[in-house]
Design a protein around this motif. Structure first.
Motif, PDB file in Angstrom:
ATOM      1  N   THR A   1       0.829  -1.192   0.000  1.00  0.00           N
ATOM      2  CA  THR A   1       0.000   0.000   0.000  1.00  0.00           C
ATOM      3  C   THR A   1       0.870   1.251   0.000  1.00  0.00           C
ATOM      4  O   THR A   1       2.045   1.218   0.404  1.00  0.00           O
ATOM      5  N   ILE A   2       0.248   2.355  -0.431  1.00  0.00           N
ATOM      6  CA  ILE A   2       0.911   3.658  -0.411  1.00  0.00           C
ATOM      7  C   ILE A   2      -0.146   4.716  -0.108  1.00  0.00           C
ATOM      8  O   ILE A   2      -1.302   4.573  -0.526  1.00  0.00           O
ATOM      9  N   THR A   3       0.248   5.742   0.648  1.00  0.00           N
ATOM     10  CA  THR A   3      -0.652   6.844   0.929  1.00  0.00           C
ATOM     11  C   THR A   3      -0.344   8.010  -0.005  1.00  0.00           C
ATOM     12  O   THR A   3       0.680   8.028  -0.693  1.00  0.00           O
ATOM     13  N   SER A   4      -1.211   9.018   0.006  1.00  0.00           N
ATOM     14  CA  SER A   4      -0.944  10.215  -0.799  1.00  0.00           C
ATOM     15  C   SER A   4       0.369  10.864  -0.408  1.00  0.00           C
ATOM     16  O   SER A   4       1.063  11.441  -1.245  1.00  0.00           O
ATOM     17  N   GLY A   5       0.709  10.764   0.876  1.00  0.00           N
ATOM     18  CA  GLY A   5       1.962  11.334   1.355  1.00  0.00           C
ATOM     19  C   GLY A   5       3.175  10.505   1.025  1.00  0.00           C
ATOM     20  O   GLY A   5       4.306  10.939   1.272  1.00  0.00           O
ATOM     21  N   GLY A   6       2.956   9.315   0.462  1.00  0.00           N
ATOM     22  CA  GLY A   6       4.076   8.485   0.045  1.00  0.00           C
ATOM     23  C   GLY A   6       4.518   7.429   1.037  1.00  0.00           C
ATOM     24  O   GLY A   6       5.501   6.718   0.783  1.00  0.00           O
ATOM     25  N   THR A   7       3.798   7.288   2.136  1.00  0.00           N
ATOM     26  CA  THR A   7       4.129   6.237   3.100  1.00  0.00           C
ATOM     27  C   THR A   7       3.756   4.878   2.519  1.00  0.00           C
ATOM     28  O   THR A   7       2.649   4.694   2.033  1.00  0.00           O
ATOM     29  N   THR A   8       4.696   3.948   2.578  1.00  0.00           N
ATOM     30  CA  THR A   8       4.472   2.635   1.989  1.00  0.00           C
ATOM     31  C   THR A   8       4.459   1.545   3.053  1.00  0.00           C
ATOM     32  O   THR A   8       5.077   1.685   4.113  1.00  0.00           O
ATOM     33  N   ASN A   9       3.760   0.473   2.749  1.00  0.00           N
ATOM     34  CA  ASN A   9       3.747  -0.708   3.606  1.00  0.00           C
ATOM     35  C   ASN A   9       3.706  -1.958   2.738  1.00  0.00           C
ATOM     36  O   ASN A   9       3.080  -1.948   1.671  1.00  0.00           O
ATOM     37  N   TYR A  10       4.356  -2.993   3.228  1.00  0.00           N
ATOM     38  CA  TYR A  10       4.441  -4.245   2.475  1.00  0.00           C
ATOM     39  C   TYR A  10       4.145  -5.419   3.397  1.00  0.00           C
ATOM     40  O   TYR A  10       4.483  -5.402   4.574  1.00  0.00           O
ATOM     41  N   VAL A  11       3.565  -6.459   2.816  1.00  0.00           N
ATOM     42  CA  VAL A  11       3.433  -7.682   3.594  1.00  0.00           C
ATOM     43  C   VAL A  11       4.790  -8.384   3.596  1.00  0.00           C
ATOM     44  O   VAL A  11       5.638  -8.154   2.727  1.00  0.00           O
ATOM     45  N   ASP A  12       4.988  -9.237   4.583  1.00  0.00           N
ATOM     46  CA  ASP A  12       6.308  -9.824   4.791  1.00  0.00           C
ATOM     47  C   ASP A  12       6.825 -10.591   3.586  1.00  0.00           C
ATOM     48  O   ASP A  12       8.026 -10.540   3.278  1.00  0.00           O
ATOM     49  N   PHE A  13       5.932 -11.265   2.875  1.00  0.00           N
ATOM     50  CA  PHE A  13       6.421 -12.157   1.826  1.00  0.00           C
ATOM     51  C   PHE A  13       6.897 -11.405   0.566  1.00  0.00           C
ATOM     52  O   PHE A  13       7.402 -12.021  -0.355  1.00  0.00           O
ATOM     53  N   VAL A  14       6.755 -10.082   0.527  1.00  0.00           N
ATOM     54  CA  VAL A  14       7.281  -9.321  -0.614  1.00  0.00           C
ATOM     55  C   VAL A  14       8.318  -8.280  -0.202  1.00  0.00           C
ATOM     56  O   VAL A  14       8.917  -7.633  -1.065  1.00  0.00           O
ATOM     57  N   LYS A  15       8.531  -8.120   1.087  1.00  0.00           N
ATOM     58  CA  LYS A  15       9.502  -7.123   1.543  1.00  0.00           C
ATOM     59  C   LYS A  15      10.883  -7.409   0.972  1.00  0.00           C
ATOM     60  O   LYS A  15      11.348  -8.546   0.971  1.00  0.00           O
ATOM     61  N   GLY A  16      11.501  -6.361   0.469  1.00  0.00           N
ATOM     62  CA  GLY A  16      12.826  -6.510  -0.119  1.00  0.00           C
ATOM     63  C   GLY A  16      12.800  -6.913  -1.581  1.00  0.00           C
ATOM     64  O   GLY A  16      13.840  -6.872  -2.253  1.00  0.00           O
ATOM     65  N   ARG A  17      11.645  -7.312  -2.073  1.00  0.00           N
ATOM     66  CA  ARG A  17      11.537  -7.730  -3.483  1.00  0.00           C
ATOM     67  C   ARG A  17      10.629  -6.806  -4.290  1.00  0.00           C
ATOM     68  O   ARG A  17      10.891  -6.552  -5.463  1.00  0.00           O
ATOM     69  N   PHE A  18       9.548  -6.322  -3.675  1.00  0.00           N
ATOM     70  CA  PHE A  18       8.583  -5.480  -4.374  1.00  0.00           C
ATOM     71  C   PHE A  18       8.698  -4.043  -3.875  1.00  0.00           C
ATOM     72  O   PHE A  18       8.968  -3.799  -2.695  1.00  0.00           O
TER      73      PHE A  18
END
Length: 117
Positions: free
Chosen positions: A50-67
């Motif tokens: 996910t990403i917010t309008s302000g640019g804050t991002t979040n990733y689920v564990d299984f894609v962190k570091g890859r996506f």
């Protein structure tokens, strides 16, 4: 009419990369949250990033570091850069958007990603 249109899916070998795009039309590019889910055959739809309008991002564990999720406000487009792809990443990837001041969650039609040798 609000539309989210994904592109960029396809067939790629394990270890390869793809870049998905999600173009928004019919509304302003202002949102509480925007991002990507995926759904593999026989499985539930699951959140990827996910990403917010302000640019804050979040990733689920299984894609962190890859996506990597990003956006281009001028083009009203969100991107999902997918590297080091694995066969288990095979799924239909859906873009979504939760706009400011507009009730509901909008979805794209999905784009197929297949990781196979």
């Amino acid at each position: 009419q609000v539309q989210l249109v994904e592109s960029g899916g396809g067939l790629v070998q394990p270890g390869g990369s793809l870049r998905l795009s999600c173009v928004v039309s019919g509304m302003l590019f202002n949102f509480n949250s925007m991002g990507w889910y995926r759904q593999a055959p026989g499985k539930e739809r699951e959140l990827v990033a996910t990403i917010t309008s302000g640019g804050t991002t979040n990733y689920v564990d299984f894609v962190k570091g890859r996506f990597t999720i990003s956006k281009d406000n001028a083009k009203k487009t969100a991107f999902l850069q997918m590297n080091s792809l694995k066969p288990e990443d095979t799924a239909v990837y859906y873009c979504y958007m939760i706009p400011w001041g507009v009730p509901g969650k909008f979805w794209g039609q999905g784009t197929q990603v297949t990781v196979s040798s």
